[in-house]
Design a protein around this motif. Structure first.
Motif, mmCIF file in Angstrom:
data_model
loop_
_atom_site.group_PDB
_atom_site.id
_atom_site.type_symbol
_atom_site.label_atom_id
_atom_site.label_comp_id
_atom_site.label_asym_id
_atom_site.label_seq_id
_atom_site.Cartn_x
_atom_site.Cartn_y
_atom_site.Cartn_z
ATOM 1 N N ALA A 1 0.837 -1.200 0.000
ATOM 2 C CA ALA A 1 0.000 0.000 0.000
ATOM 3 C C ALA A 1 0.871 1.249 0.000
ATOM 4 O O ALA A 1 0.634 2.191 -0.776
ATOM 5 N N TYR A 2 1.886 1.271 0.851
ATOM 6 C CA TYR A 2 2.771 2.439 0.900
ATOM 7 C C TYR A 2 3.584 2.569 -0.384
ATOM 8 O O TYR A 2 3.713 3.669 -0.942
ATOM 9 N N GLU A 3 4.118 1.444 -0.844
ATOM 10 C CA GLU A 3 4.991 1.483 -2.018
ATOM 11 C C GLU A 3 4.267 1.930 -3.281
ATOM 12 O O GLU A 3 4.894 2.476 -4.195
ATOM 13 N N THR A 4 2.952 1.712 -3.348
ATOM 14 C CA THR A 4 2.202 2.076 -4.550
ATOM 15 C C THR A 4 1.599 3.479 -4.478
ATOM 16 O O THR A 4 0.955 3.923 -5.429
ATOM 17 N N LEU A 5 1.809 4.197 -3.367
ATOM 18 C CA LEU A 5 1.323 5.575 -3.286
ATOM 19 C C LEU A 5 2.085 6.465 -4.272
ATOM 20 O O LEU A 5 3.297 6.298 -4.459
ATOM 21 N N PRO A 6 1.413 7.428 -4.889
ATOM 22 C CA PRO A 6 2.136 8.433 -5.673
ATOM 23 C C PRO A 6 3.147 9.167 -4.795
ATOM 24 O O PRO A 6 2.948 9.311 -3.585
ATOM 25 N N SER A 7 4.231 9.640 -5.387
ATOM 26 C CA SER A 7 5.313 10.260 -4.618
ATOM 27 C C SER A 7 4.830 11.409 -3.752
ATOM 28 O O SER A 7 5.240 11.539 -2.583
ATOM 29 N N ALA A 8 3.941 12.243 -4.287
ATOM 30 C CA ALA A 8 3.457 13.393 -3.518
ATOM 31 C C ALA A 8 2.647 12.946 -2.309
ATOM 32 O O ALA A 8 2.728 13.551 -1.231
ATOM 33 N N LEU A 9 1.869 11.861 -2.465
ATOM 34 C CA LEU A 9 1.068 11.361 -1.357
ATOM 35 C C LEU A 9 1.950 10.696 -0.297
ATOM 36 O O LEU A 9 1.704 10.846 0.911
ATOM 37 N N LYS A 10 3.000 9.998 -0.740
ATOM 38 C CA LYS A 10 3.971 9.444 0.212
ATOM 39 C C LYS A 10 4.578 10.555 1.066
ATOM 40 O O LYS A 10 4.672 10.450 2.296
ATOM 41 N N ALA A 11 5.009 11.618 0.395
ATOM 42 C CA ALA A 11 5.657 12.718 1.099
ATOM 43 C C ALA A 11 4.696 13.385 2.079
ATOM 44 O O ALA A 11 5.088 13.770 3.185
ATOM 45 N N ARG A 12 3.441 13.502 1.678
ATOM 46 C CA ARG A 12 2.463 14.124 2.561
ATOM 47 C C ARG A 12 2.177 13.264 3.791
ATOM 48 O O ARG A 12 1.985 13.766 4.899
ATOM 49 N N ALA A 13 2.150 11.937 3.601
ATOM 50 C CA ALA A 13 1.811 11.026 4.699
ATOM 51 C C ALA A 13 2.913 10.922 5.738
ATOM 52 O O ALA A 13 2.632 10.750 6.932
ATOM 53 N N ARG A 14 4.163 11.019 5.305
ATOM 54 C CA ARG A 14 5.279 10.873 6.234
ATOM 55 C C ARG A 14 5.255 11.980 7.289
ATOM 56 O O ARG A 14 5.094 13.146 6.971
ATOM 57 N N GLY A 15 5.424 11.585 8.523
ATOM 58 C CA GLY A 15 5.469 12.540 9.619
ATOM 59 C C GLY A 15 4.131 12.824 10.260
ATOM 60 O O GLY A 15 4.080 13.450 11.322
ATOM 61 N N LEU A 16 3.031 12.381 9.648
ATOM 62 C CA LEU A 16 1.718 12.600 10.228
ATOM 63 C C LEU A 16 1.388 11.501 11.239
ATOM 64 O O LEU A 16 1.913 10.383 11.161
ATOM 65 N N MET A 17 0.493 11.821 12.155
ATOM 66 C CA MET A 17 0.012 10.865 13.150
ATOM 67 C C MET A 17 -1.480 10.650 12.925
ATOM 68 O O MET A 17 -2.235 11.611 12.689
ATOM 69 N N VAL A 18 -1.910 9.390 13.018
ATOM 70 C CA VAL A 18 -3.321 9.063 12.821
ATOM 71 C C VAL A 18 -3.882 8.478 14.109
ATOM 72 O O VAL A 18 -3.231 7.669 14.779
ATOM 73 N N LYS A 19 -5.085 8.916 14.457
ATOM 74 C CA LYS A 19 -5.758 8.398 15.643
ATOM 75 C C LYS A 19 -6.478 7.118 15.278
ATOM 76 O O LYS A 19 -7.289 7.082 14.357
ATOM 77 N N HIS A 20 -6.177 6.045 16.000
ATOM 78 C CA HIS A 20 -6.803 4.747 15.792
ATOM 79 C C HIS A 20 -7.943 4.611 16.797
ATOM 80 O O HIS A 20 -7.715 4.578 18.010
ATOM 81 N N ASP A 21 -9.148 4.541 16.292
ATOM 82 C CA ASP A 21 -10.343 4.590 17.125
ATOM 83 C C ASP A 21 -10.551 3.321 17.930
ATOM 84 O O ASP A 21 -10.347 2.211 17.432
ATOM 85 N N GLY A 22 -10.984 3.494 19.176
ATOM 86 C CA GLY A 22 -11.270 2.350 20.032
ATOM 87 C C GLY A 22 -12.739 2.177 20.340
ATOM 88 O O GLY A 22 -13.093 1.450 21.273
ATOM 89 N N THR A 23 -13.609 2.833 19.560
ATOM 90 C CA THR A 23 -15.046 2.762 19.845
ATOM 91 C C THR A 23 -15.660 1.439 19.428
ATOM 92 O O THR A 23 -16.438 0.835 20.168
#
Length: 294
Positions: free
Chosen positions: A152-174
């Protein structure tokens, strides 16, 4: 540690699925795995992320003993109908739609669809591995699908890879993977207020060093620091790559199948099946050794 020569002598055959992940391991009885065989299995698991062992005849204690080769085991989770495990073995979680003599479910998650997810990613230190062993299966349905988060990561477009790096995602526990509200949780419509834990959106696998997306599940996810609309749009875009058929593999279950998956770099889901059919599975879960890391 086994040498390359000893690994070649184990008699184990690893047959890749031909998909982006997954391999069948042949020529091994999981009740009697020696050190060289285990090293071969471990190497195959790191390479393929999901392993299928067919035709196994495992008692509850056999399954627990093999699972412990990978690390300390979690106890069965509390699900929509409480904690369902094999009596006297709290590590052995029962996944089933079958009702017992008292009219109560013997297991959890029923017969409905289980949506794409990573097990317990809402925890600070999610489990690193899960195993599912088939005791009874329905005549149709109930198949389990796996998706490679490396691919999934390897097939992301380069711009989307760059945007995703460094971000944090909240994983829901509901909600659990069957869509049921977890015990003691009050649902909210705002993912920013929902219970859960922040993890890096792009992680590095601790054993292989490969990069991967770490999404958990779509419902109630939130990317920290973005406004809600921007978070939703970015998550929708990432998820459009994360479960494409070309990075997935499906196991059509047979009795005696054991499937081992790497919870750190895969997602999985389950097809629904007829409520009148019986499905009984035993599952173990290996504790994580560290939080997911960027």
């Amino acid at each position: 540690m086994a040498t390359a020569a000893s690994l070649a002598r184990t008699g184990i055959e690893v047959v890749p699925t031909g998909a982006a992940l997954g391999a069948e391991v042949r020529g091994v009885d999981l009740r009697t795995v020696d050190a060289a065989e285990f090293d071969r299995i471990l190497a195959a698991w790191h390479e393929h992320s999901v392993l299928l062992f067919r035709g196994q005849g495992l008692s509850p204690d056999d399954l627990i003993a093999f699972s412990r080769r990978f690390g300390e085991l979690d106890h069965a989770p509390i699900q929509e109908n409480g904690r369902r495990f094999v009596e006297g073995r709290p590590e052995l979680y029962v996944v089933s739609n079958v009702l017992g003599a008292d009219g109560q479910p013997i297991g959890s998650l029923g017969n409905g669809e289980a949506v794409w997810h990573t097990d317990m990613s809402y925890l600070p230190r999610p489990p690193k591995a899960s195993m599912l062993y088939a005791l009874e299966i329905p005549p149709a349905g109930g198949d389990t699908h796996f998706a490679s988060m490396h691919a999934a990561y390897e097939t992301l477009p380069s711009a989307l890879k760059a945007r995703a790096r460094g971000l944090m995602v909240k994983h829901d526990g509901t909600y659990n993977s069957g869509g049921f509200v977890r015990a003691g949780v009050t649902p909210t419509d705002d993912p920013r207020q929902a219970p859960g834990h922040l993890h890096p959106l792009v992680c590095t696998h601790p054993d292989t060093g490969r990069s991967m997306l770490y999404l958990g599940r779509r419902r109630m996810a939130y990317i920290d620091g973005l406004d809600l609309a921007e978070s939703e749009a970015l998550l929708d875009e990432l998820w459009s790559y994360a479960t494409r058929p070309e990075i997935c593999w499906k196991n059509q279950w047979r009795v005696g199948d054991l499937v081992l998956w790497d919870n750190r770099c895969t997602m999985h889901r389950r097809d629904p099946f007829d409520a009148a059919a019986r499905r009984v599975m035993h599952r173990t879960q290996v504790k994580g050794e560290a939080p997911p890391m960027a």
